[in-house]
Design a protein around this motif. Structure first.
Motif, mmCIF file in Angstrom:
data_model
loop_
_atom_site.group_PDB
_atom_site.id
_atom_site.type_symbol
_atom_site.label_atom_id
_atom_site.label_comp_id
_atom_site.label_asym_id
_atom_site.label_seq_id
_atom_site.Cartn_x
_atom_site.Cartn_y
_atom_site.Cartn_z
ATOM 1 N N GLU A 184 0.871 -1.175 0.000
ATOM 2 C CA GLU A 184 0.000 0.000 0.000
ATOM 3 C C GLU A 184 0.908 1.224 0.000
ATOM 4 N N ALA A 185 0.768 2.047 -1.059
ATOM 5 C CA ALA A 185 1.626 3.232 -1.226
ATOM 6 C C ALA A 185 3.102 2.833 -1.179
ATOM 7 N N ASP A 186 3.439 1.728 -1.875
ATOM 8 C CA ASP A 186 4.818 1.235 -1.985
ATOM 9 C C ASP A 186 5.402 0.749 -0.668
ATOM 10 N N SER A 187 4.579 0.584 0.359
ATOM 11 C CA SER A 187 5.052 0.045 1.638
ATOM 12 C C SER A 187 4.440 -1.330 1.880
ATOM 13 N N VAL A 188 5.215 -2.218 2.483
ATOM 14 C CA VAL A 188 4.719 -3.563 2.790
ATOM 15 C C VAL A 188 3.823 -3.495 4.017
ATOM 16 N N VAL A 189 2.588 -3.953 3.869
ATOM 17 C CA VAL A 189 1.651 -3.931 4.994
ATOM 18 C C VAL A 189 1.301 -5.336 5.481
ATOM 19 N N ALA A 190 1.609 -6.365 4.695
ATOM 20 C CA ALA A 190 1.296 -7.734 5.108
ATOM 21 C C ALA A 190 2.052 -8.700 4.207
ATOM 22 N N TRP A 191 2.109 -9.962 4.663
ATOM 23 C CA TRP A 191 2.739 -11.028 3.875
ATOM 24 C C TRP A 191 1.737 -12.167 3.712
ATOM 25 N N PHE A 192 1.559 -12.614 2.460
ATOM 26 C CA PHE A 192 0.568 -13.640 2.156
ATOM 27 C C PHE A 192 1.260 -14.946 1.778
ATOM 28 N N PRO A 193 0.892 -16.064 2.438
ATOM 29 C CA PRO A 193 1.460 -17.364 2.065
ATOM 30 C C PRO A 193 1.116 -17.704 0.623
ATOM 31 N N ALA A 194 2.093 -18.236 -0.109
ATOM 32 C CA ALA A 194 1.892 -18.575 -1.514
ATOM 33 C C ALA A 194 2.805 -19.738 -1.883
ATOM 34 N N ILE A 195 2.580 -20.274 -3.078
ATOM 35 C CA ILE A 195 3.382 -21.369 -3.615
ATOM 36 C C ILE A 195 3.821 -20.984 -5.018
ATOM 37 N N VAL A 196 5.090 -21.219 -5.337
ATOM 38 C CA VAL A 196 5.590 -20.927 -6.672
ATOM 39 C C VAL A 196 4.977 -21.920 -7.658
#
Length: 444
Positions: A184-196
């Motif tokens: 949000e506005a180039d700032s990290v606000v959260a991290w989401f689990p994902a799989i490549v």
């Protein structure tokens, strides 16, 4: 016939080493080229321009851009002097067929060609091509005429990404579990689990969000700079007020702080971004770690250390042979400098009746661990503590006899014994002023 587009420098004399600052290709005045700025708003783009002059002393070109005009001068091309290393020929015209899905492409926007990834392959009735830009997490549609296959200039030759070795290199292979930044506005606000799901040329990955419950986003193409590995897997069992943590809600891990402690391992969690509060169970909280310089660094915590006082319930370990891996319950009588006088619950003095008292160094004492509910019993290979010989001994479940009876293997002593469920508890470690569980309750 020699191509009129380029004039190549003569080979250097054998006695003179080539200067890396000199251009490998020299362009004549009027030559149509592209400029690759390394700073400013157009960093990373390819700007169409025309050569106006070459300065061999400064190894630079004066260029005039095709689509950029001088402010206040109607229609006058913007001139600029740029290093020769930032100038390349314009790529040869490519076939007019639409790009394949996930092919690297250049899209013409704001007078510059920007590197992106084609989202869908095949012809569209409206003649449009959907392109995403992983570095900025944007998507846009372009006319086919404004999209071209991406080519790299290598040693004076044009090469496609498919032919380059770099297209096969990646830090994250297919199937790797990762976390993707929410911005949000180039700032990290959260991290989401994902799989490549797929590696795409250079630094781009197609990722899937297995826990995403929204209707819009289930996969995305992202630049590797927005990705990090999954944090350390040890999970905290108990937190303190003002701990810097991440809480799992709305399909991602959001940074915040613990503001209140409640019964049954529940805490009030205050989001750092919005200040909103929520009550979360400990299995949806974790200590905050930052991925810096390719390594994990734990954010400093409000640690209480081992400052025990009289009446505190504790457990004590020993370095004596035959006692490794065991913890004995007791109560602190008083503190003695950096040591503590402890009265044991089950261990007896020489008279076999009086509770044993002993002065213990802080490296061998810890608080009593929290009671972790065992709702569905244990499984084979679960790490546990078993109560035997007046203490809790670390072992692993080697066999499930029933939901109330288990065999436990003690690796340090190469022994195996049977225990009732009430004689077992989940194993956890006191690390840095926090209770940590090796087999994480946080695994989603």
């Amino acid at each position: 016939m020699r191509s009129p587009r380029l004039r190549r420098q003569p080979a250097p004399a054998p006695s003179r080493s080539p200067d890396p600052a000199e251009p490998t290709e020299v362009f004549p005045v009027g030559e149509a080229v592209e400029v690759l700025p390394d700073e400013g708003a157009y960093r990373g783009a390819h700007l169409p321009a025309v050569i106006a002059r070459f300065d061999p002393d400064l190894c630079s070109y004066a260029v005039e851009y095709d689509a950029l005009a001088v402010s206040g001068a109607s229609g006058r091309a913007l001139p600029e002097t740029v290093p020769a290393s930032q100038v390349r020929p314009r790529p040869p015209p490519a076939a007019s067929s639409p790009p394949a899905e996930h092919a690297p492409v250049d899209a013409l926007r704001d007078g510059a060609w920007w590197l992106g990834v084609a989202l869908l392959g095949g012809d569209r009735a409206d003649g449009k091509v959907a392109v995403c830009f992983p570095a900025t997490r944007e998507e846009a549609e372009f006319d086919e005429a404004d999209v071209r296959a991406h080519l790299e200039r290598v040693a004076g030759e044009w090469r496609s990404p498919e032919d380059m070795e770099t297209s096969k290199r990646t830090l994250y292979a297919k199937g790797t579990q990762i976390e993707v930044a929410r911005l949000e506005a180039d700032s990290v606000v959260a991290w989401f689990p994902a799989i490549v799901a797929k590696t795409i040329w250079k630094n781009n990955l197609l990722v899937e969000y297995p826990y995403w419950k929204g209707s819009e986003l289930c996969n995305e193409i992202v630049d590797i700079k927005h990705i990090r590995p999954c944090p350390p897997r040890a999970s905290v069992i108990s937190f303190c007020v003002n701990d810097d943590v991440e809480g799992f809600q709305d399909d991602g891990w959001w940074p915040g702080k613990i503001t209140e402690i409640h019964p049954k391992l529940t805490y009030t969690f205050k989001l750092a971004t919005s200040g909103k509060k929520a009550q979360l169970h400990q299995n949806k909280l974790r200590l905050r770690y930052d991925w810096t310089d390719n390594q994990w660094k734990q954010v400093a915590q409000n640690l209480s250390g081992t400052n025990f006082t009289g009446g505190d319930r504790v457990e004590v370990s020993s370095d004596e042979e035959g006692f490794h891996g065991a913890w004995f319950e007791g109560t602190v009588v008083k503190s003695v400098g950096h040591k503590f006088l402890v009265e044991y619950d089950a261990l007896k003095d020489d008279d076999e009746t009086t509770p044993l008292k002993e002065t213990i160094g802080e490296e061998h004492i810890r608080p009593s661990p929290p009671a972790i509910p065992v709702t569905n019993g244990f499984k084979v290979l679960d790490e546990i503590d078993a109560y035997t010989n007046d203490g809790w001994w670390v072992g692993v479940i080697s066999e499930v006899l029933s939901d109330q009876k288990y065999k436990v293997y003690f690796k340090a002593y190469k022994e195996q014994n049977e225990f009732e469920l009430e004689q077992l508890r989940r194993h956890c470690d006191w690390v840095g002023g926090r209770w940590m569980q090796a087999s994480p309750a946080l695994e989603m």
